[in-house]
Design a protein around this motif. Structure first.
Motif, PDB file in Angstrom:
ATOM      1  N   ARG A  62       0.855  -1.190   0.000  1.00  0.00           N
ATOM      2  CA  ARG A  62       0.000   0.000   0.000  1.00  0.00           C
ATOM      3  C   ARG A  62       0.888   1.235   0.000  1.00  0.00           C
ATOM      4  O   ARG A  62       1.846   1.328   0.764  1.00  0.00           O
ATOM      5  N   GLU A 106       0.981   5.789  -1.321  1.00  0.00           N
ATOM      6  CA  GLU A 106       0.166   6.994  -1.502  1.00  0.00           C
ATOM      7  C   GLU A 106       0.865   7.939  -2.464  1.00  0.00           C
ATOM      8  O   GLU A 106       2.039   8.249  -2.308  1.00  0.00           O
ATOM      9  N   ASP A 107       0.106   8.381  -3.473  1.00  0.00           N
ATOM     10  CA  ASP A 107       0.614   9.387  -4.396  1.00  0.00           C
ATOM     11  C   ASP A 107      -0.327  10.591  -4.356  1.00  0.00           C
ATOM     12  O   ASP A 107      -1.204  10.660  -3.488  1.00  0.00           O
ATOM     13  N   SER A 143      -2.828  11.395  -6.047  1.00  0.00           N
ATOM     14  CA  SER A 143      -4.242  11.091  -6.263  1.00  0.00           C
ATOM     15  C   SER A 143      -4.856  10.330  -5.097  1.00  0.00           C
ATOM     16  O   SER A 143      -6.063  10.136  -5.053  1.00  0.00           O
ATOM     17  N   GLY A 144      -4.040   9.880  -4.144  1.00  0.00           N
ATOM     18  CA  GLY A 144      -4.561   9.156  -2.989  1.00  0.00           C
ATOM     19  C   GLY A 144      -3.848   7.828  -2.779  1.00  0.00           C
ATOM     20  O   GLY A 144      -2.796   7.562  -3.357  1.00  0.00           O
ATOM     21  N   ALA A 145      -4.445   6.998  -1.938  1.00  0.00           N
ATOM     22  CA  ALA A 145      -3.858   5.701  -1.595  1.00  0.00           C
ATOM     23  C   ALA A 145      -4.130   4.684  -2.699  1.00  0.00           C
ATOM     24  O   ALA A 145      -5.128   4.770  -3.412  1.00  0.00           O
ATOM     25  N   THR A 205       4.075  10.702  -2.395  1.00  0.00           N
ATOM     26  CA  THR A 205       4.068  11.862  -1.514  1.00  0.00           C
ATOM     27  C   THR A 205       4.848  11.508  -0.250  1.00  0.00           C
ATOM     28  O   THR A 205       5.263  10.365  -0.065  1.00  0.00           O
ATOM     29  N   SER A 235       4.875  10.078   2.913  1.00  0.00           N
ATOM     30  CA  SER A 235       3.878   9.154   3.455  1.00  0.00           C
ATOM     31  C   SER A 235       4.556   7.933   4.054  1.00  0.00           C
ATOM     32  O   SER A 235       5.776   7.779   3.994  1.00  0.00           O
TER      33      SER A 235
END
Length: 139
Positions: free
Chosen positions: A22, A24-25, A27-29, A44, A46
């Motif tokens: 999992r 995160e970029d 656009s989200g997870a 990002t 994270s």
């Protein structure tokens, strides 16, 4: 799958038999499982996490980075800084806040440096024009 997280100075994670990942970029997870399509994204600040063989949960704080997935086999992350750990809450609370603070400090230093450079350029232009303020020439 195999997961490898590299910084310019070291390989922080090199793990075989990753069952799920999992990250995160912007656009989200997102998640990655075996046989995932080829993928490239910019991470990002994270905490990435994964499930290793035997069901053990692992995690690593990353200070941005580039993640690539080779079709269904390998996940590679190239990042400026990474800190591996077993407790996601601790990494999120301490390490991510430090990463964010460092980025804000770097941003403020860049702004200050740019201001100094512009001031120096204005002084040089003024001197080259015989002491006239730059606005008389460019205005």
């Amino acid at each position: 799958m195999k997961l490898r997280i590299d910084t310019p100075l070291a390989t922080v994670v090199d793990e075989e038999s990753v069952l799920a990942f999992r990250g995160e970029d912007a656009s989200g997870a997102f998640g990655i499982r075996p046989r995932h399509a080829e993928y490239l994204t910019s991470l990002t600040i994270s905490v990435v996490s994964w499930t290793a063989a035997g069901g053990k949960q692992r995690c690593c704080a990353v200070r941005r980075g580039v993640l690539t997935v080779t079709p269904g086999r390998d996940i590679a992350i190239a990042t400026r800084e990474a800190i591996a750990g077993d407790d996601i809450a601790t990494l999120e609370r301490t390490v991510l806040s430090r990463f964010r603070d460092e980025i804000e400090t770097e941003r403020a230093e860049r702004v200050d440096s740019t201001r100094l450079q512009l001031r120096a350029i204005r002084e040089i232009v003024s001197h080259l024009q015989g002491g006239r303020p730059p606005s008389e020439t460019f205005g």
